[in-house]
Write a protein that holds these residues in place. Structure first.
Motif, PDB file in Angstrom:
ATOM      1  N   GLN A  67       0.880  -1.162   0.000  1.00 62.81           N
ATOM      2  CA  GLN A  67       0.000   0.000   0.000  1.00 62.81           C
ATOM      3  C   GLN A  67       0.919   1.215   0.000  1.00 62.81           C
ATOM      4  O   GLN A  67       1.906   1.212  -0.710  1.00 62.81           O
ATOM      5  N   ASP A  68       0.653   2.246   0.754  1.00 63.73           N
ATOM      6  CA  ASP A  68       1.599   3.360   0.834  1.00 63.73           C
ATOM      7  C   ASP A  68       2.235   3.435   2.213  1.00 63.73           C
ATOM      8  O   ASP A  68       2.830   4.432   2.573  1.00 63.73           O
ATOM      9  N   SER A  69       2.125   2.338   2.984  1.00 63.19           N
ATOM     10  CA  SER A  69       2.576   2.394   4.371  1.00 63.19           C
ATOM     11  C   SER A  69       3.891   1.685   4.642  1.00 63.19           C
ATOM     12  O   SER A  69       4.472   1.866   5.699  1.00 63.19           O
ATOM     13  N   ALA A  70       4.362   0.870   3.712  1.00 65.11           N
ATOM     14  CA  ALA A  70       5.569   0.089   3.974  1.00 65.11           C
ATOM     15  C   ALA A  70       6.226  -0.307   2.659  1.00 65.11           C
ATOM     16  O   ALA A  70       5.661  -0.130   1.577  1.00 65.11           O
ATOM     17  N   VAL A  71       7.419  -0.878   2.780  1.00 63.78           N
ATOM     18  CA  VAL A  71       8.161  -1.372   1.633  1.00 63.78           C
ATOM     19  C   VAL A  71       8.698  -2.758   1.992  1.00 63.78           C
ATOM     20  O   VAL A  71       9.044  -3.024   3.141  1.00 63.78           O
ATOM     21  N   CYS A  72       8.719  -3.636   0.998  1.00 56.01           N
ATOM     22  CA  CYS A  72       9.155  -5.012   1.209  1.00 56.01           C
ATOM     23  C   CYS A  72      10.263  -5.308   0.203  1.00 56.01           C
ATOM     24  O   CYS A  72      10.220  -4.839  -0.936  1.00 56.01           O
ATOM     25  N   ASP A  77      20.485 -12.728   2.111  1.00 53.71           N
ATOM     26  CA  ASP A  77      20.655 -13.484   3.349  1.00 53.71           C
ATOM     27  C   ASP A  77      19.553 -14.529   3.522  1.00 53.71           C
ATOM     28  O   ASP A  77      19.518 -15.240   4.514  1.00 53.71           O
ATOM     29  N   GLY A  78      18.627 -14.625   2.531  1.00 52.18           N
ATOM     30  CA  GLY A  78      17.573 -15.634   2.583  1.00 52.18           C
ATOM     31  C   GLY A  78      16.299 -15.175   3.254  1.00 52.18           C
ATOM     32  O   GLY A  78      15.426 -15.994   3.527  1.00 52.18           O
ATOM     33  N   HIS A  79      16.163 -13.883   3.502  1.00 54.69           N
ATOM     34  CA  HIS A  79      14.960 -13.352   4.151  1.00 54.69           C
ATOM     35  C   HIS A  79      14.199 -12.408   3.226  1.00 54.69           C
ATOM     36  O   HIS A  79      14.780 -11.794   2.337  1.00 54.69           O
ATOM     37  N   ILE A  80      12.915 -12.285   3.492  1.00 55.16           N
ATOM     38  CA  ILE A  80      12.067 -11.264   2.887  1.00 55.16           C
ATOM     39  C   ILE A  80      11.717 -10.315   4.024  1.00 55.16           C
ATOM     40  O   ILE A  80      11.232 -10.742   5.074  1.00 55.16           O
ATOM     41  N   TYR A  81      12.016  -9.016   3.839  1.00 51.44           N
ATOM     42  CA  TYR A  81      11.849  -8.011   4.890  1.00 51.44           C
ATOM     43  C   TYR A  81      10.734  -7.032   4.554  1.00 51.44           C
ATOM     44  O   TYR A  81      10.555  -6.676   3.386  1.00 51.44           O
ATOM     45  N   ALA A  82      10.049  -6.555   5.591  1.00 52.40           N
ATOM     46  CA  ALA A  82       9.116  -5.435   5.444  1.00 52.40           C
ATOM     47  C   ALA A  82       9.569  -4.334   6.388  1.00 52.40           C
ATOM     48  O   ALA A  82       9.867  -4.580   7.567  1.00 52.40           O
ATOM     49  N   LEU A  83       9.640  -3.111   5.847  1.00 56.70           N
ATOM     50  CA  LEU A  83      10.050  -1.941   6.626  1.00 56.70           C
ATOM     51  C   LEU A  83       8.940  -0.896   6.550  1.00 56.70           C
ATOM     52  O   LEU A  83       8.335  -0.698   5.495  1.00 56.70           O
ATOM     53  N   SER A  84       8.707  -0.205   7.659  1.00 51.84           N
ATOM     54  CA  SER A  84       7.706   0.856   7.667  1.00 51.84           C
ATOM     55  C   SER A  84       8.227   2.051   6.876  1.00 51.84           C
ATOM     56  O   SER A  84       9.412   2.111   6.530  1.00 51.84           O
ATOM     57  N   ARG A  85       7.363   3.007   6.642  1.00 53.31           N
ATOM     58  CA  ARG A  85       7.796   4.221   5.922  1.00 53.31           C
ATOM     59  C   ARG A  85       8.838   5.000   6.710  1.00 53.31           C
ATOM     60  O   ARG A  85       9.523   5.852   6.159  1.00 53.31           O
ATOM     61  N   ARG A  86       8.973   4.720   7.997  1.00 49.06           N
ATOM     62  CA  ARG A  86       9.996   5.379   8.823  1.00 49.06           C
ATOM     63  C   ARG A  86      11.281   4.549   8.906  1.00 49.06           C
ATOM     64  O   ARG A  86      12.195   4.897   9.632  1.00 49.06           O
ATOM     65  N   SER A 102      11.939 -10.079  -6.849  1.00 50.88           N
ATOM     66  CA  SER A 102      11.253  -8.914  -6.281  1.00 50.88           C
ATOM     67  C   SER A 102       9.871  -9.337  -5.790  1.00 50.88           C
ATOM     68  O   SER A 102       9.126  -9.994  -6.520  1.00 50.88           O
ATOM     69  N   PRO A 103       9.523  -8.974  -4.557  1.00 52.00           N
ATOM     70  CA  PRO A 103       8.201  -9.328  -4.031  1.00 52.00           C
ATOM     71  C   PRO A 103       7.093  -8.609  -4.806  1.00 52.00           C
ATOM     72  O   PRO A 103       7.312  -7.563  -5.403  1.00 52.00           O
ATOM     73  N   VAL A 104       5.893  -9.188  -4.758  1.00 53.35           N
ATOM     74  CA  VAL A 104       4.709  -8.612  -5.385  1.00 53.35           C
ATOM     75  C   VAL A 104       3.649  -8.446  -4.303  1.00 53.35           C
ATOM     76  O   VAL A 104       3.372  -9.386  -3.548  1.00 53.35           O
ATOM     77  N   PHE A 105       3.053  -7.247  -4.234  1.00 52.69           N
ATOM     78  CA  PHE A 105       1.989  -6.994  -3.270  1.00 52.69           C
ATOM     79  C   PHE A 105       0.648  -7.350  -3.897  1.00 52.69           C
ATOM     80  O   PHE A 105       0.371  -6.967  -5.033  1.00 52.69           O
TER      81      PHE A 105
END
Length: 187
Positions: A67-72, A77-86, A102-105
């Motif tokens: 959405q517009d709230s986070a980035v993935c 290193d074998g992980h998929i990460y989600a980070l907030s807009r901050r 590349s992940p797909v939302f």
């Protein structure tokens, strides 16, 4: 203006341009995700970095907006990460290999579910569906080739309705169900 990361950039950047928000997310081989203001303040050069989050291994994956709230982003290193807009860590999910994909939302989540999800492949030959709000694994699908040691996923999956199209490095393309059940056996 220009901006230089501490490593090469092999993936596309992604931006949020809405109202007064004009930011660009960049994943770098230096192992960091950068959030850069697209329009630096007048007279301020180079570009202003809002934040930088080091993940510890090279990144080849294009960041995916949740959405517009986070980035993935997927990481070597074998992980998929989600980070907030901050730039705060929201969740991370371990896979069995490096993640170049590349992940797909997916706005509606898995079929029949209201939850939004992230779908991403890994070098372990599996595609993962993850609840984008909390990082819960919704399902995992192992490619159906007999010799799975060389089966890897580089390309982003395509999600169309209740189907997920996955391309493997051996040239195989599979269409699987975007099912809400957790599966480790090809479901």
């Amino acid at each position: 203006w220009s901006f230089t990361t501490d490593g090469g950039v092999y993936a596309s950047s992604v931006g949020v341009f809405s109202g007064s928000t004009e930011i660009v997310y960049v994943a770098s081989q230096d192992g960091s995700v950068y959030c850069v203001h697209a329009k630096p303040a007048v007279g301020r050069l180079p570009a202003r970095v809002a934040w930088r989050v080091p993940l510890g291994a090279p990144l080849f994956s294009t960041p995916c907006l949740i959405q517009d709230s986070a980035v993935c982003v997927g990481c070597c290193d074998g992980h998929i990460y989600a980070l907030s807009r901050r730039g705060e860590s929201m969740w991370r999910v371990a896979t069995g290999g490096p993640v170049y994909c590349s992940p797909v939302f997916v706005q509606g989540g898995s079929s029949g579910e209201a939850r939004p999800a992230v779908v991403c492949g890994s070098h372990d030959g599996c595609v993962y569906a993850i609840d984008s709000t909390n990082g819960t694994l919704l399902w995992r699908h192992q490619g159906s080739q007999d010799d799975r040691r060389d089966l890897k996923i580089f390309a982003s999956p395509l999600v169309v309705g209740s189907e997920v199209w996955v391309c493997f490095t051996d040239g195989t393309i599979e269409c699987i169900s975007n099912s809400p059940r957790r599966s480790d056996d090809g479901g």
